[in-house]
Design an enzyme around this catalytic site. Structure first.
Site, PDB file in Angstrom:
ATOM      1  CG  HIS B 225       4.603   2.688 -18.190  1.00 12.24           C
ATOM      2  ND1 HIS B 225       3.863   1.645 -18.686  1.00 12.24           N
ATOM      3  CD2 HIS B 225       3.928   3.812 -18.537  1.00 12.24           C
ATOM      4  CE1 HIS B 225       2.791   2.113 -19.289  1.00 12.24           C
ATOM      5  NE2 HIS B 225       2.809   3.414 -19.226  1.00 12.24           N
ATOM      6  CG  HIS B 264       0.075  -8.132 -17.754  1.00 17.50           C
ATOM      7  ND1 HIS B 264      -0.977  -7.462 -17.208  1.00 17.50           N
ATOM      8  CD2 HIS B 264       0.600  -7.333 -18.705  1.00 17.50           C
ATOM      9  CE1 HIS B 264      -1.097  -6.288 -17.818  1.00 17.50           C
ATOM     10  NE2 HIS B 264      -0.156  -6.173 -18.731  1.00 17.50           N
ATOM     11  CG  ASP B 318       6.194  -5.814 -22.904  1.00 19.60           C
ATOM     12  OD1 ASP B 318       5.871  -4.965 -23.756  1.00 19.60           O
ATOM     13  OD2 ASP B 318       5.841  -5.744 -21.717  1.00 19.60           O
TER      14      ASP B 318
END
Lengths: 383, 383
Positions: B225, B264, B318
């Protein structure tokens, strides 16, 4: 994927939705059976120990003598909590409910474990064992903090005895040990309840075992999950005597108040755990001068079964566990931490089992809000 | 109810299963849209502040001037963390990952809140606001601990500025503030991800807001996560220069290694948050002497899109947030706590929303184990 307003039905609270497979335990509510790895709870409560039951839940079989010795040696290799943590627990119990102190204590122990950033199975197992080994001292230290007394340190390796000795500063009697050990066995696992599920959601991100058990405690703290025995006992103490039971219960039922300690989401017959604890509660209450409390409970049970037994409403484990803990000398605020002292087995076993075939828990939410796109209005122009 | 062996299929990880309704936000992965309460993320990132966005997520509309002032006054009414907690954070960061320290810090703040055993909505709201008000100082204190430096205390009321000032002991530039504020806005909410779901499972027992956010942090700690930007940056630093990108990425793809910062679960087009952060990362990297890092990232992106863009694999948030945080001077170990500094808005808003129509989360587990009843064999007779 969520793409705006939808009108689909869904199961609120995920009720009835299957979220995982398990080989650890099941609750047969129709037949009033609680099973750990194929053993009926009555069989284990009568003959086993809490350490054996924890081993059984975790590894699937009862241990041989060599396995048992290795397991308890691992639990006890580093079972102390330090003065630093004890001071923090004292501060926390002064300010709020001991469940907050327990949550903080477990999280702190995780922070101090140098391996808590390792995610492989042996590391997760080792973390769970280390935490479990410290748990009797941790919960006992919270008990001492509540009493405003100094910490007690025992060299006793037995989980049950060590906890009782460090809680009260004296050796428990054999009968006290037997009763408390039985209560621990009865509460070790009970299906995939909310706290157990919380621990599994956390571990499913490959977080560490301390994190998983911290989440479980954070969830057990809620009054819809933990705390029922504390409330059930408070109600019995309010009733005070068998002769008041009928009037007060009738009045409460008329006002549609919930009678804590009765009924169960799964059991539609007598809770097998309550049946076992009731016998112990009776004898213990007699020995410790709490007979009137027990007799009040018996009368409340009689009244309730008369009124609601045909609807499948019977006493559950929380109805008698409060009397047991009170008779042993525990402050009712410690009842939910005691629940955790036992349920850590189930949390650990089920999180560890889940990791063997892990899948991140990530259900969907259904968007029912504004889809927009709305235009941003600067603060000074908003009305 | 579970009654023994069953062979039904079920959705592993609850994938695709609807667990709750929400009006807070949604992720439109097909069109590359992230929406908070009807506003596109681009609109908010450009013009709003983190406090406004938190208000929006929590209460449903952008605040008026009076509402905004009241909200920030509540956040800042008691925004300090004490020396006692700072000492514990220093200890924790010496021993393990700063996410463990953050989890312990939040739990400790809950233990010290005298209202943390109240479960009504205004108390839950007040707890969330108090915790959020302390969050910049808490995460900054963890940063100071990591650096082995003393705590800094700022009187700055702005969430972003206070965090940066207390992290580095000096006022941030306007551009630094703008970039970091934008990063906070972009990460404030993102559907019902695993940590958000964990916070909702915990709050659904009517536990307190500190407990819910402790569970969220315990879950965000897991590498499935949180932590992706830390790993994405490490990979960029290993590649070192644009000229190495093609070779190293090709080699990694051949070995089936995961390239962190790409792809993603929901977005099948370019992540709208990555698009915004990329521009800032470029300018910030130039200003702070990290141009080669940014250029390496750009080249990695070009190589990856060439190879996998047709499969819907693009950089995600990210990929560029790590460069932003690194350029601002943060230790990569602080990246996931920074994620929490932002996501606390979403955790709080969604847990609080869930409480308004609460239902205990309690899915089923499917029992696949031994049904028994097995016979207990005493330890000495086991083989």
């Amino acid at each position: 994927m969520i793409t705006g307003n939808q009108n689909t039905d869904y199961a609120r609270g995920l009720e009835g939705v299957v979220a995982a497979e398990t080989r650890i335990g099941f609750v047969d509510g129709i037949n009033g059976r609680l099973v750990y790895r194929g053993y009926n709870i009555e069989e284990l409560a009568e003959s086993s120990t809490f350490e054996e039951v924890s081993y059984l839940l975790l590894y699937g079989t009862l241990p041989t003598k060599a396995e048992f010795e290795k397991f308890t040696a691992r639990l006890n290799a580093d079972n102390r909590i330090d003065d630093h943590l004890f001071k923090a627990l004292q501060e926390c119990t002064k300010a709020s409910h001991p469940m907050s102190a327990l949550r903080t204590g477990v999280s702190y122990l995780g922070s101090m474990d140098k391996d808590s950033n390792k995610y492989d199975l042996p590391s997760q197992e080792a973390m769970g064992l280390r935490l479990m080994g410290k748990f009797p001292s941790l919960v006992a230290a919270i008990n001492r903090s509540l009493q405003g007394k100094p910490m007690v340190r025992s060299n006793e390796p037995n989980y049950t005895v060590r906890f009782l000795e460090e809680s009260f500063g004296k050796k428990p009697t054999e009968f006290e040990t037997k009763v408390f050990r039985t209560a621990l066995i009865l509460h070790a696992d009970h299906g995939m309840n909310a706290s157990t599920f919380a621990s599994m959601v956390t571990i499913s991100t490959l977080s560490d075992m301390y994190s998983a058990i911290t989440s479980a405690i954070a969830s057990l703290k809620g009054p819809l999950h933990g705390g029922a025995n504390e409330q059930a006992l408070a109600n019995l103490e309010r009733i005070g005597s068998p002769k008041n039971a009928d009037n007060i219960i009738s009045e409460m039922l008329e006002k549609k108040e919930k009678i804590m300690g009765f009924g169960h989401r799964v059991y539609k017959v007598y809770d097998p755990r309550a049946k076992i604890l009731k016998e112990y509660a009776k004898k213990l209450a007699e020995e410790t001068g709490h007979s009137e409390l027990f007799e009040t409970a018996e009368e409340v049970e009689r009244v309730m079964i008369n009124k609601l037994g045909t609807k499948g409403i019977f006493p559950n484990v929380d109805f008698y566990s409060g009397i047991v803990y009170k008779s042993l000398g525990f402050d009712p605020r410690l009842f939910t931490p005691i629940f955790a002292l036992s349920r850590i087995s189930g949390w650990f076993a089920r999180s560890f089992e889940y990791l063997h075939d892990n899948r991140l828990f990530r259900p969907r939410s259904m968007y029912k809000g504004e889809v927009g796109p709305l235009k941003y209005v600067p603060l000074q122009d908003r009305k």
